[in-house]
Design a protein around this motif. Structure first.
Motif, PDB file in Angstrom:
ATOM      1  N   LEU A 140       0.770  -1.398  -0.133  1.00 50.80           N
ATOM      2  CA  LEU A 140      -0.153   0.086  -0.075  1.00 50.80           C
ATOM      3  C   LEU A 140       1.003   1.248   0.001  1.00 50.80           C
ATOM      4  N   ARG A 141       1.843   1.297   0.823  1.00 52.42           N
ATOM      5  CA  ARG A 141       2.798   2.523   0.781  1.00 52.42           C
ATOM      6  C   ARG A 141       3.585   2.649  -0.604  1.00 52.42           C
ATOM      7  N   LEU A 142       3.907   1.504  -1.122  1.00 48.58           N
ATOM      8  CA  LEU A 142       4.355   1.623  -2.347  1.00 48.58           C
ATOM      9  C   LEU A 142       3.692   2.491  -3.466  1.00 48.58           C
ATOM     10  N   TYR A 143       2.451   1.624  -3.281  1.00 53.41           N
ATOM     11  CA  TYR A 143       1.401   2.371  -4.364  1.00 53.41           C
ATOM     12  C   TYR A 143       0.875   3.719  -4.207  1.00 53.41           C
ATOM     13  N   ARG A 144       1.082   4.078  -2.758  1.00 54.10           N
ATOM     14  CA  ARG A 144       0.712   5.742  -2.655  1.00 54.10           C
ATOM     15  C   ARG A 144       1.964   6.408  -2.926  1.00 54.10           C
ATOM     16  N   ARG A 145       3.033   5.840  -2.902  1.00 54.00           N
ATOM     17  CA  ARG A 145       4.359   6.728  -3.182  1.00 54.00           C
ATOM     18  C   ARG A 145       4.565   6.840  -4.669  1.00 54.00           C
ATOM     19  N   VAL A 146       4.186   5.903  -5.555  1.00 51.77           N
ATOM     20  CA  VAL A 146       3.841   6.100  -6.805  1.00 51.77           C
ATOM     21  C   VAL A 146       2.804   7.196  -7.292  1.00 51.77           C
ATOM     22  N   ILE A 147       1.859   7.287  -6.518  1.00 43.93           N
ATOM     23  CA  ILE A 147       0.586   8.275  -6.948  1.00 43.93           C
ATOM     24  C   ILE A 147       1.227   9.527  -6.275  1.00 43.93           C
ATOM     25  N   GLU A 148       1.879   9.648  -5.104  1.00 40.51           N
ATOM     26  CA  GLU A 148       2.536  11.124  -4.867  1.00 40.51           C
ATOM     27  C   GLU A 148       3.564  11.537  -5.943  1.00 40.51           C
ATOM     28  N   ILE A 149       4.383  10.748  -6.312  1.00 39.45           N
ATOM     29  CA  ILE A 149       5.086  10.994  -7.405  1.00 39.45           C
ATOM     30  C   ILE A 149       4.728  11.469  -8.723  1.00 39.45           C
ATOM     31  N   ARG A 150       3.743  10.727  -9.048  1.00 35.01           N
ATOM     32  CA  ARG A 150       2.976  11.107 -10.361  1.00 35.01           C
ATOM     33  C   ARG A 150       2.077  12.484 -10.107  1.00 35.01           C
ATOM     34  N   ASP A 151       1.549  12.702  -8.904  1.00 40.32           N
ATOM     35  CA  ASP A 151       0.709  14.140  -8.625  1.00 40.32           C
ATOM     36  C   ASP A 151       1.800  15.178  -8.602  1.00 40.32           C
ATOM     37  N   GLY A 152       3.056  14.935  -8.221  1.00 39.44           N
ATOM     38  CA  GLY A 152       3.849  15.892  -8.169  1.00 39.44           C
ATOM     39  C   GLY A 152       4.486  16.258  -9.414  1.00 39.44           C
ATOM     40  N   MET A 153       4.811  15.127 -10.372  1.00 44.26           N
ATOM     41  CA  MET A 153       5.181  15.360 -11.793  1.00 44.26           C
ATOM     42  C   MET A 153       4.147  16.184 -12.518  1.00 44.26           C
ATOM     43  N   LEU A 154       2.949  15.714 -12.289  1.00 45.62           N
ATOM     44  CA  LEU A 154       1.775  16.441 -13.016  1.00 45.62           C
ATOM     45  C   LEU A 154       1.897  17.904 -12.715  1.00 45.62           C
ATOM     46  N   ALA A 155       2.027  18.323 -11.423  1.00 45.06           N
ATOM     47  CA  ALA A 155       2.221  19.644 -10.997  1.00 45.06           C
ATOM     48  C   ALA A 155       3.459  20.317 -11.654  1.00 45.06           C
ATOM     49  N   LEU A 156       4.405  19.524 -12.086  1.00 46.52           N
ATOM     50  CA  LEU A 156       5.841  20.004 -12.157  1.00 46.52           C
ATOM     51  C   LEU A 156       5.733  20.195 -14.026  1.00 46.52           C
ATOM     52  N   ARG A 157       4.726  19.655 -14.416  1.00 45.14           N
ATOM     53  CA  ARG A 157       4.781  19.681 -16.041  1.00 45.14           C
ATOM     54  C   ARG A 157       4.818  21.098 -16.713  1.00 45.14           C
ATOM     55  N   PRO A 158       4.160  22.059 -16.153  1.00 42.91           N
ATOM     56  CA  PRO A 158       4.400  23.467 -16.833  1.00 42.91           C
ATOM     57  C   PRO A 158       5.589  23.928 -16.844  1.00 42.91           C
ATOM     58  N   TYR A 159       6.811  23.273 -16.080  1.00 43.15           N
ATOM     59  CA  TYR A 159       8.122  23.778 -16.252  1.00 43.15           C
ATOM     60  C   TYR A 159       9.061  22.600 -16.966  1.00 43.15           C
ATOM     61  N   ALA A 160       8.521  21.617 -17.352  1.00 43.44           N
ATOM     62  CA  ALA A 160       9.124  20.470 -17.962  1.00 43.44           C
ATOM     63  C   ALA A 160       9.525  20.757 -19.365  1.00 43.44           C
ATOM     64  N   ALA A 161      10.616  20.679 -19.914  1.00 45.87           N
ATOM     65  CA  ALA A 161      11.167  21.096 -21.514  1.00 45.87           C
ATOM     66  C   ALA A 161      10.881  19.824 -22.203  1.00 45.87           C
ATOM     67  N   PRO A 162      10.806  19.633 -23.452  1.00 46.73           N
ATOM     68  CA  PRO A 162      10.647  18.569 -24.261  1.00 46.73           C
ATOM     69  C   PRO A 162      12.178  17.948 -23.897  1.00 46.73           C
ATOM     70  N   HIS A 163      11.877  16.506 -23.790  1.00 47.32           N
ATOM     71  CA  HIS A 163      13.286  15.692 -23.409  1.00 47.32           C
ATOM     72  C   HIS A 163      12.941  14.363 -24.166  1.00 47.32           C
ATOM     73  N   GLY A 164      14.289  13.638 -23.986  1.00 42.41           N
ATOM     74  CA  GLY A 164      14.185  12.335 -24.714  1.00 42.41           C
ATOM     75  C   GLY A 164      13.359  11.248 -23.742  1.00 42.41           C
ATOM     76  N   SER A 165      13.298  10.065 -24.319  1.00 39.98           N
ATOM     77  CA  SER A 165      12.479   9.156 -23.617  1.00 39.98           C
ATOM     78  C   SER A 165      13.082   8.155 -22.536  1.00 39.98           C
TER      79      SER A 165
END
Length: 357
Positions: A269-294
């Motif tokens: 459960l903690r691992l699942y929650r950690r992934v959600i928290e990371i993805r929420d943070g990355m979503l909030a950070l997206r306006p500052y993310a430049a295009p990049h490789g994969s």
């Protein structure tokens, strides 16, 4: 002696390992109590300790208590039996053993003493004890064998069948021991000095098989829990970066996370929650993310750059996007772990100041 030491190590190991299951449900609590009671019983009957205590009835009372919790486990699994009746039977057996022990002025457990003239109180004591233990163990053996057919192939099914064989072996010991004591009381000459060591070896072997069988299915869960906790640690640099930038993405406080350490299932459960928290943070950070490789390394670099842009208050007019990952949670964990490793370089992120949550 070697078998006894191995059994004690296995019993107490199982008792400690299964402590997290106390928070799961009543069935697991009953099974843990049964293992703990038999661990105490075998400890106080261990020769060096028994010589100091010199109270032979104590291991028997603990053994009966262990059998009661096994009976409770069976009732909870099969949804049969009435707890009040089971508890009343336990109390009746314990009282009967204590009364018969007083009437007999103590119960002899050594082979040489068993071979001496025994009264009816002694015979009744052993019959009551072994009949109760034998009945519960036979019922337990049949239950584990029956449900093993529906268990997943591999360790879960093998573990249940090994447990069934182990409890059946201990039940055989109880039946033979009670029968021989009764036969001796009726006048039959029984060579306890020959039979008893063999019987105790069979009993110890049966208990080892029983505990080993109970632990076998848990190895898969333990391995999965270990992998999940290792992933928690690997994801921590990336999670910490998101947490420091966007504290609002954290779902629970660190204090709540410490409480959750009580259960094995909570690691996932903690691992699942950690992934959600990371993805929420990355979503909030997206306006500052430049295009990049994969690649994971390029995504890690893009995250560091985006965090710097956010700190300077300079969002991009045409931001890029994060790499799509999925569809399974395992894919998400694997990808984010690789990104987190790239982010964990000392030149990019500070050394974590807190333990993994």
């Amino acid at each position: 002696m070697i078998l006894d030491v191995a059994l004690l190590a296995l019993l107490w190991g199982a008792t400690v390992v299964r402590i997290p299951t106390l928070w799961r449900d009543q069935r697991q609590r009953a099974l843990w109590a049964a293992v703990c009671a038999i661990a105490l019983a075998k400890t106080v009957s261990f020769a060096p300790i028994a010589a100091q205590l010199d109270v032979p009835i104590v291991p028997h009372l603990l053994g009966v208590t262990s059998a009661y919790f096994l009976l409770r486990f069976i009732a909870l699994v099969t949804h049969t039996g009435v707890r009040a009746r089971q508890l009343a039977l336990l109390v009746a057996v314990l009282v009967a053993l204590c009364v018969l022990d007083l009437v007999a002025h103590g119960i002899d457990t050594e082979a040489e003493l068993l071979a001496t003239e025994q009264g009816w109180a002694v015979a009744a004591y052993w019959v009551v004890l072994e009949a109760y233990l034998g009945t519960v163990l036979v019922t337990t053996s049949m239950l584990f064998w029956r449900i093993s057919g529906g268990a997943p192939a591999g360790l879960p099914r093998a573990g249940l069948r090994v447990t069934s064989i182990g409890t059946a072996l201990v039940a055989c010991y109880a039946a033979v021991k009670g029968s021989l004591v009764l036969a001796h009381t009726l006048g039959t000459d029984v060579a306890f000095s020959t039979v008893e060591p063999i019987g105790r070896t069979a009993q110890t072997s049966g208990l080892i098989l029983t505990i080993a069988g109970l632990l076998a299915p848990a190895t898969r869960r333990a391995r999965a829990a270990y992998e999940a906790y290792r992933s928690l640690l690997v994801l921590r640099p990336l999670w910490k970066a998101m947490r420091d930038a966007f504290p609002e993405v954290i779902l629970f406080t660190p204090r709540r996370a410490v409480i959750e350490l009580a259960g094995v299932d909570d690691v996932h459960l903690r691992l699942y929650r950690r992934v959600i928290e990371i993805r929420d943070g990355m979503l909030a950070l997206r306006p500052y993310a430049a295009p990049h490789g994969s690649s994971p390394a390029e995504e890690a670099t893009a995250i560091v750059d985006a965090l710097r842009r956010r700190a300077s208050g300079a969002p991009l007019t045409e931001p890029g996007s994060w790499a799509p990952v999925g569809p399974a949670m395992a894919d998400e964990v694997a990808w984010l772990s690789r990104v987190s490793r790239g982010l964990a370089a000392p030149s990019r992120t500070p050394t974590p100041s807190e333990s993994a949550r």
